[in-house]
Each structure stands twice: as C-alpha cells, then as structure tokens.
Design a protein around this motif. Structure first.
Motif, PDB file in Angstrom:
ATOM      1  N   ARG A  72     -12.735   4.046 -11.071  1.00 23.36           N
ATOM      2  CA  ARG A  72     -11.902   4.873 -11.516  1.00 23.36           C
ATOM      3  C   ARG A  72     -10.592   4.059 -11.732  1.00 23.36           C
ATOM      4  O   ARG A  72      -9.689   4.448 -12.626  1.00 23.36           O
ATOM      5  CB  ARG A  72     -12.009   6.021 -10.294  1.00 23.36           C
ATOM      6  N   ILE A  73     -10.293   3.550 -10.601  1.00 24.67           N
ATOM      7  CA  ILE A  73      -8.865   2.851 -10.675  1.00 24.67           C
ATOM      8  C   ILE A  73      -8.973   1.982 -11.584  1.00 24.67           C
ATOM      9  O   ILE A  73      -7.860   1.869 -12.753  1.00 24.67           O
ATOM     10  CB  ILE A  73      -8.759   2.270  -9.172  1.00 24.67           C
ATOM     11  N   LEU A  74      -9.830   1.200 -11.989  1.00 24.32           N
ATOM     12  CA  LEU A  74      -9.718   0.152 -12.958  1.00 24.32           C
ATOM     13  C   LEU A  74      -9.938   0.317 -14.323  1.00 24.32           C
ATOM     14  O   LEU A  74      -9.061  -0.059 -15.286  1.00 24.32           O
ATOM     15  CB  LEU A  74     -10.997  -0.974 -12.692  1.00 24.32           C
ATOM     16  N   GLU A  75     -10.364   1.528 -14.570  1.00 27.33           N
ATOM     17  CA  GLU A  75     -10.495   2.388 -15.663  1.00 27.33           C
ATOM     18  C   GLU A  75      -9.043   2.898 -16.284  1.00 27.33           C
ATOM     19  O   GLU A  75      -8.559   2.456 -17.139  1.00 27.33           O
ATOM     20  CB  GLU A  75     -11.447   3.586 -16.026  1.00 27.33           C
ATOM     21  N   ALA A  76      -8.290   3.229 -15.053  1.00 25.76           N
ATOM     22  CA  ALA A  76      -6.973   3.904 -15.276  1.00 25.76           C
ATOM     23  C   ALA A  76      -6.040   2.714 -15.740  1.00 25.76           C
ATOM     24  O   ALA A  76      -5.058   2.704 -16.543  1.00 25.76           O
ATOM     25  CB  ALA A  76      -6.652   4.635 -14.150  1.00 25.76           C
ATOM     26  N   ALA A  77      -6.274   1.438 -15.019  1.00 31.91           N
ATOM     27  CA  ALA A  77      -5.644   0.296 -15.064  1.00 31.91           C
ATOM     28  C   ALA A  77      -5.714  -0.157 -16.680  1.00 31.91           C
ATOM     29  O   ALA A  77      -4.812  -0.777 -17.350  1.00 31.91           O
ATOM     30  CB  ALA A  77      -5.817  -0.790 -14.341  1.00 31.91           C
ATOM     31  N   ARG A  78      -7.058  -0.282 -17.043  1.00 36.98           N
ATOM     32  CA  ARG A  78      -7.119  -0.685 -18.150  1.00 36.98           C
ATOM     33  C   ARG A  78      -6.634  -0.023 -19.209  1.00 36.98           C
ATOM     34  O   ARG A  78      -6.106  -0.404 -20.341  1.00 36.98           O
ATOM     35  CB  ARG A  78      -8.779  -0.911 -18.840  1.00 36.98           C
ATOM     36  N   SER A  79      -6.862   1.456 -19.234  1.00 38.32           N
ATOM     37  CA  SER A  79      -6.139   2.227 -20.153  1.00 38.32           C
ATOM     38  C   SER A  79      -4.660   2.153 -20.205  1.00 38.32           C
ATOM     39  O   SER A  79      -4.098   2.307 -21.460  1.00 38.32           O
ATOM     40  CB  SER A  79      -6.533   3.750 -20.155  1.00 38.32           C
ATOM     41  N   LEU A  80      -3.904   1.471 -19.300  1.00 41.62           N
ATOM     42  CA  LEU A  80      -2.558   1.252 -19.552  1.00 41.62           C
ATOM     43  C   LEU A  80      -2.140  -0.120 -20.039  1.00 41.62           C
ATOM     44  O   LEU A  80      -1.073  -0.281 -19.969  1.00 41.62           O
ATOM     45  CB  LEU A  80      -1.914   1.486 -17.813  1.00 41.62           C
ATOM     46  N   GLY A  81      -3.215  -1.084 -19.989  1.00 42.65           N
ATOM     47  CA  GLY A  81      -2.862  -2.231 -20.720  1.00 42.65           C
ATOM     48  C   GLY A  81      -3.200  -3.403 -19.744  1.00 42.65           C
ATOM     49  O   GLY A  81      -2.842  -4.501 -20.042  1.00 42.65           O
ATOM     50  N   PHE A  82      -3.456  -3.130 -18.535  1.00 41.38           N
ATOM     51  CA  PHE A  82      -3.748  -4.227 -17.522  1.00 41.38           C
ATOM     52  C   PHE A  82      -4.784  -5.033 -17.869  1.00 41.38           C
ATOM     53  O   PHE A  82      -6.225  -4.269 -18.278  1.00 41.38           O
ATOM     54  CB  PHE A  82      -3.714  -3.814 -16.128  1.00 41.38           C
ATOM     55  N   LEU A  98       0.765  -1.284  -0.116  1.00 37.74           N
ATOM     56  CA  LEU A  98      -0.098   0.035   0.142  1.00 37.74           C
ATOM     57  C   LEU A  98       0.777   1.205  -0.223  1.00 37.74           C
ATOM     58  O   LEU A  98       0.329   2.321   0.231  1.00 37.74           O
ATOM     59  CB  LEU A  98      -1.064   0.054   1.138  1.00 37.74           C
ATOM     60  N   SER A  99       2.192   1.189  -0.635  1.00 34.59           N
ATOM     61  CA  SER A  99       2.764   2.357  -0.748  1.00 34.59           C
ATOM     62  C   SER A  99       3.646   2.015  -2.133  1.00 34.59           C
ATOM     63  O   SER A  99       3.768   0.779  -2.219  1.00 34.59           O
ATOM     64  CB  SER A  99       3.836   2.657   0.280  1.00 34.59           C
ATOM     65  N   LEU A 100       4.105   3.025  -2.761  1.00 36.97           N
ATOM     66  CA  LEU A 100       4.737   2.502  -4.067  1.00 36.97           C
ATOM     67  C   LEU A 100       5.775   1.806  -3.818  1.00 36.97           C
ATOM     68  O   LEU A 100       5.866   0.307  -4.496  1.00 36.97           O
ATOM     69  CB  LEU A 100       5.173   3.684  -4.734  1.00 36.97           C
ATOM     70  N   GLU A 101       6.641   2.016  -2.931  1.00 36.29           N
ATOM     71  CA  GLU A 101       7.857   1.053  -2.711  1.00 36.29           C
ATOM     72  C   GLU A 101       7.571  -0.213  -2.107  1.00 36.29           C
ATOM     73  O   GLU A 101       8.121  -1.237  -2.798  1.00 36.29           O
ATOM     74  CB  GLU A 101       8.932   1.684  -1.425  1.00 36.29           C
ATOM     75  N   SER A 102       6.712  -0.371  -1.286  1.00 37.63           N
ATOM     76  CA  SER A 102       6.208  -1.974  -0.810  1.00 37.63           C
ATOM     77  C   SER A 102       5.519  -2.714  -1.599  1.00 37.63           C
ATOM     78  O   SER A 102       5.743  -3.724  -1.607  1.00 37.63           O
ATOM     79  CB  SER A 102       5.460  -1.652   0.485  1.00 37.63           C
ATOM     80  N   GLU A 103       4.886  -2.091  -2.490  1.00 36.74           N
ATOM     81  CA  GLU A 103       4.051  -2.627  -3.583  1.00 36.74           C
ATOM     82  C   GLU A 103       4.736  -3.234  -4.509  1.00 36.74           C
ATOM     83  O   GLU A 103       4.840  -4.410  -5.065  1.00 36.74           O
ATOM     84  CB  GLU A 103       3.049  -1.892  -4.088  1.00 36.74           C
ATOM     85  N   LEU A 104       5.945  -2.240  -4.906  1.00 40.47           N
ATOM     86  CA  LEU A 104       6.950  -2.863  -5.898  1.00 40.47           C
ATOM     87  C   LEU A 104       7.829  -4.046  -5.333  1.00 40.47           C
ATOM     88  O   LEU A 104       8.039  -4.950  -6.056  1.00 40.47           O
ATOM     89  CB  LEU A 104       7.908  -1.861  -6.259  1.00 40.47           C
ATOM     90  N   PRO A 156       1.223   3.675 -13.041  1.00 40.43           N
ATOM     91  CA  PRO A 156       2.200   3.756 -14.267  1.00 40.43           C
ATOM     92  C   PRO A 156       3.458   3.059 -13.970  1.00 40.43           C
ATOM     93  O   PRO A 156       4.258   2.640 -14.826  1.00 40.43           O
ATOM     94  CB  PRO A 156       2.380   5.322 -14.265  1.00 40.43           C
ATOM     95  N   CYS A 157       4.118   3.142 -12.651  1.00 33.21           N
ATOM     96  CA  CYS A 157       5.260   2.513 -12.412  1.00 33.21           C
ATOM     97  C   CYS A 157       5.412   0.953 -12.449  1.00 33.21           C
ATOM     98  O   CYS A 157       6.117   0.269 -13.159  1.00 33.21           O
ATOM     99  CB  CYS A 157       5.592   3.017 -10.750  1.00 33.21           C
ATOM    100  N   VAL A 158       4.280   0.477 -12.052  1.00 31.93           N
ATOM    101  CA  VAL A 158       4.162  -0.935 -11.925  1.00 31.93           C
ATOM    102  C   VAL A 158       4.246  -1.511 -13.652  1.00 31.93           C
ATOM    103  O   VAL A 158       4.759  -2.491 -13.958  1.00 31.93           O
ATOM    104  CB  VAL A 158       2.919  -1.756 -11.348  1.00 31.93           C
ATOM    105  N   ARG A 159       3.563  -0.426 -14.348  1.00 34.39           N
ATOM    106  CA  ARG A 159       3.530  -0.933 -15.965  1.00 34.39           C
ATOM    107  C   ARG A 159       4.937  -0.795 -16.562  1.00 34.39           C
ATOM    108  O   ARG A 159       5.159  -1.680 -17.065  1.00 34.39           O
ATOM    109  CB  ARG A 159       2.503   0.022 -16.488  1.00 34.39           C
ATOM    110  N   GLU A 160       5.471   0.475 -16.022  1.00 33.86           N
ATOM    111  CA  GLU A 160       6.750   0.712 -16.753  1.00 33.86           C
ATOM    112  C   GLU A 160       7.656  -0.589 -16.583  1.00 33.86           C
ATOM    113  O   GLU A 160       8.419  -0.805 -17.342  1.00 33.86           O
ATOM    114  CB  GLU A 160       7.133   2.039 -16.046  1.00 33.86           C
ATOM    115  N   GLU A 161       7.698  -1.035 -15.153  1.00 35.62           N
ATOM    116  CA  GLU A 161       8.555  -1.969 -14.781  1.00 35.62           C
ATOM    117  C   GLU A 161       8.258  -3.306 -15.365  1.00 35.62           C
ATOM    118  O   GLU A 161       8.832  -4.273 -14.842  1.00 35.62           O
ATOM    119  CB  GLU A 161       8.772  -1.861 -13.159  1.00 35.62           C
TER     120      GLU A 161
END
Ligand code: NIG
Ligand code: FE
Length: 420
Positions: A235-245, A154-160, A208-213
């Motif tokens: 809102r979250i899932l639409e953003a994810a879908r537009s990134l290709g998830f 639940l933080s960028l660093e720990s999720e990664l 975006p970061c999860v996608r990028e990596e």
C-alpha cells in the motif's frame, strides 16, 4: 579549463563497459589498464589509457597526480545506508554480546525506536555534525557516493529534518548523496497497535510532502512480517510509485515474507537484504530486472551466519550490488573494503565480482550508471588511490584503511596525512 593527469597507476581498474548492471561472467571483467593513466578535465574524465597514450595529447599546463605505482579504482557507491541519526547503540551491542537478540531488544522498546527517540530530540545542526563525521569515515574507505535513508524520525517533521540534512550533505559536495524516504522503517511508540493508521500518515501526509519539497528520489519500506508485512508495504509503495518515487525495499531480512516477490511485482529498483529469500523470490527478481542489494556486514554484526545466496544470484544473472547498510543497530560500519572481504569469504564472490557489485552495479541501482561507477570518458571523476599493488589485496588484507587519496568531481576530498 582545468586539467589533471593521473599517472603511475599500477592498475587502473576502469570497469569500462555498458552502463547497465553487469551480470554473470561480466561481473568478473574489470577492464584493468596496467601502467594506466587518466586525464581529467573540469571534473570529468576526458581520457583513459596507458601513460603513453594519454601523455601525447595532454596540454602542457595540466596538473599531475602521481599515483605512486598504487592501484586506482572508481569511488565506491554505497547503495544502502542509514547514515543520518543521533547517538549510537553501543549499549545494545553490549547486550547482544551477552546473548540478547536484535529482535528481543527491539521488542522491549530498544532498537530502531531507541534511535528514533534520540534523533527526534536532536536539532538539525547537531544531526548534520554527526552525519559529517560519518561522511568523513566513508571517504576514508574510498566511498564517494552514499545512498542515505531517513527512517529515524517517524513523524513528518523529524523525517523532513533528516532528509534536509541529507540534502545539505549532498550540497556540500565532498561526497554524493542520494536520498531515500524510509518513513515506514518502524511503527513509532505513539502509534503502537495502530500500524494501519501510521501507514495512512506515511501515505497521506509524509509522502506528498517529501515529494513536494523534492527531498528524496526513492521510497523504501522495512517489509518484514513483524514490522510492515507485505500487504501493508504494498500500500505504501504503490502510493510512492504513483507520486513518482523509485522504489527500494528491505526484503526478507529476518523472515521470509514475500518481500522479493513484492519488489518484483512493483518493479522496484532494488530488493535489499534477502537473507531469507526463497528460490521463487529470486526468480521473480530475475524476471523483473530488480537488483539485489546484499549487506553482509549486517549479517556479521548480528552474529548470524545466514548470508544471502549470492552465488546463486550471480549464476541466475542478477545484477548483484554490495553495500554496508551503515546504521547504529545492525551494521555499524562504513567500510566498503570490509564488505568486499565479507562478500569473498562468506558469500564466495570473487574479488572482481565484489568490486563490480560495489561500483558500477551499485551506480546502476541508483540510476547513475551513466555518471559514476566506472572510469570512462564522459563520467564524473570520482576515484580513489588505494595502498595496494593489486586489486585483490583490497578484500584480502581486511580491516585496514586502504585509501590514500579520494577524489569527487576531480577534486581531492580526502588524503591520508602527508600523502599529497
Ligand atoms: O537495514 N532492517 C531495518 N533497518 C536496518 C536496521 C536499523 C537499525 O537497527 O537501526 C537494517 O538492518
Ligand atoms: Fe537497512
């Protein structure tokens, strides 16, 4: 070239058929070959048939794996787990045994947030060691593919960090892993009362970061009135879908909150849980071709008796999937055989339907129906020898480890002591 001949299978349960979710009566067709044999070449299934069929064309130097007149199944595909976390919640289990509810414990700061605290503190090496231990438990039950979600960072660093561990586990090759980003599993302590802002963080920084990596194929959200209600999950899932998830959703688990309808509208791969889903919700899933992933072990473990309407889903023609939901809170089990048993006794699936839901249907829900989930020429040689005379014994004799030997890509990844 390396060749392996698997013979003396009392039942070779192939599940041969189309590489799409099996529905309705198809779920009861297992395509069993009695006295079956299989030829594996370089990690892929080369031929499947009776011993006599295969033996004829086999090269003389082929290795032999004698199944000892036991049954051979495709490796289980566990399409919903939270398999990377630090610590466990045996303390909360004790509180629940004394009457506290899962929701009460979560509201007082325990539950997912308790595991988040411990997972944030754990280094990657420690987390990997814990996850390897669970991976070995999965293998003992005959599971060869594990969908694994983040969601205890639940933080960028720990999720990664969690997603990198999943990636490492996959690279190790003993089991296949499919990673799902679940940054919206809960609102972390530092964002309490600021759910919108946390959703912004998930959307603008984490995704975006999860996608990028390239650390996850799917995005999931705990869509629940008390966690991320449908409007926010959208809102979250639409953003994810537009990134290709690809999309998977925790939907209608604790309350009926429009999760199934949302999964249908967004064209998600799966809607998971569905204990409280409405008829309209199920119809929407059917029309949109979304697969329901049912998790009876979490219902059992929470001490509830409200199982999802699995029979109705099969009658409606939904491509039902079964999974463990392995996690430290609501479902601390890795055992697919146990899940099959619960599916039969609590949701009235037949053993054949349950097996289909745990193999080929699960593989299709992960877009891997052409690679795994059945024993057919061209597919990966992911299979297990189980200590049974008949596949129905697997859910019938519940609560024991049945796998004798487990293979991924034609290589042995687990064998019971002294078995091979
Ligand atoms: O699928 N529902 C949300 N997530 C998990 C529970 C996670 C936990 O309690 O740690 C589930 O049941
Ligand atoms: Fe879950």
């Amino acid at each position: 070239m390396s060749d392996l001949f698997i013979c003396n299978c009392r039942q070779l349960v192939t599940l041969a058929g189309p590489a799409r979710p099996r529905i309705g009566a198809e779920m009861r067709e297992l395509a069993i070959v009695p006295d079956g044999a299989m030829w594996v070449r370089d990690g892929r299934i080369h031929a499947v048939g009776t011993r006599r069929d295969i033996e004829r064309s086999l090269p003389p130097r082929a290795g032999v794996l004698d199944a000892g007149w036991r049954i051979v199944l495709p490796g289980f595909v566990d399409a919903h787990t939270h398999a990377v976390f630090a610590g466990n919640r045996a303390d909360e289990f004790e509180q629940r045994s004394a009457g506290a509810t899962y929701q009460e414990i979560a509201a007082s700061g325990g539950g997912i947030r308790a595991t988040v605290k411990r997972t944030r503190l754990a280094g990657e090496v420690e987390l990997l060691a814990a996850a390897r231990r669970y991976r070995d438990w999965f293998l003992r039950g005959g599971t060869t593919t594990i969908e694994a979600k983040s969601g205890y960072g639940l933080s960028l660093e720990s999720e990664l960090k969690i997603l990198r561990v999943i990636c490492r586990l996959d690279q190790e090759g003993r089991a296949r892993y499919v990673a799902t980003f679940l940054g919206a599993h809960e609102v972390p302590d530092e964002y309490q009362g600021r759910r919108d802002e946390y959703a912004d963080l998930v959307i603008h920084e984490m995704l975006p970061c999860v996608r990028e990596e390239r650390l996850a194929e799917y995005c999931d959200v705990f869509c629940e009135l008390s966690v991320f209600p449908a409007f926010q999950a959208r809102r979250i899932l639409e953003a994810a879908r537009s990134l290709g998830f690809g999309l998977r959703l925790h939907a209608d688990q604790l309350a009926s909150g429009g999760g199934a309808q949302l999964a249908a509208e967004l064209g998600a791969a799966t809607a998971d849980h569905l204990e409280q889903a409405s008829d309209e919700g199920l119809q929407a899933l059917q029309r949109a071709g979304v697969q329901p992933v049912l998790l009876p072990a979490s219902v059992y473990s929470l001490g509830s008796n409200r199982y999802p309407a699995a029979r109705q889903m099969i009658e409606m023609g939904l491509g039902v999937v079964l999974a463990t939901d392995f996690n430290p809170g609501s479902s601390p089990t890795v055992s697919m055989p146990l899940v099959l048993s619960m599916a039969c006794t609590q949701m009235h699936l037949t053993p054949a339907e349950a097996l289909t839901a745990a193999t080929i249907n699960a593989a299709c829900s992960l877009k891997r129906g052409h690679e795994i989930g059945s024993l057919e020429p061209g597919k990966c040689a992911d299979f297990a020898i189980h200590d049974c005379d008949d596949y129905r014994e697997l859910p019938y004799f519940f609560g024991r480890d049945t796998a004798l030997a487990v293979y991924v890509n034609g290589a042995c990844v687990y064998a019971r002591e002294n078995y091979l």
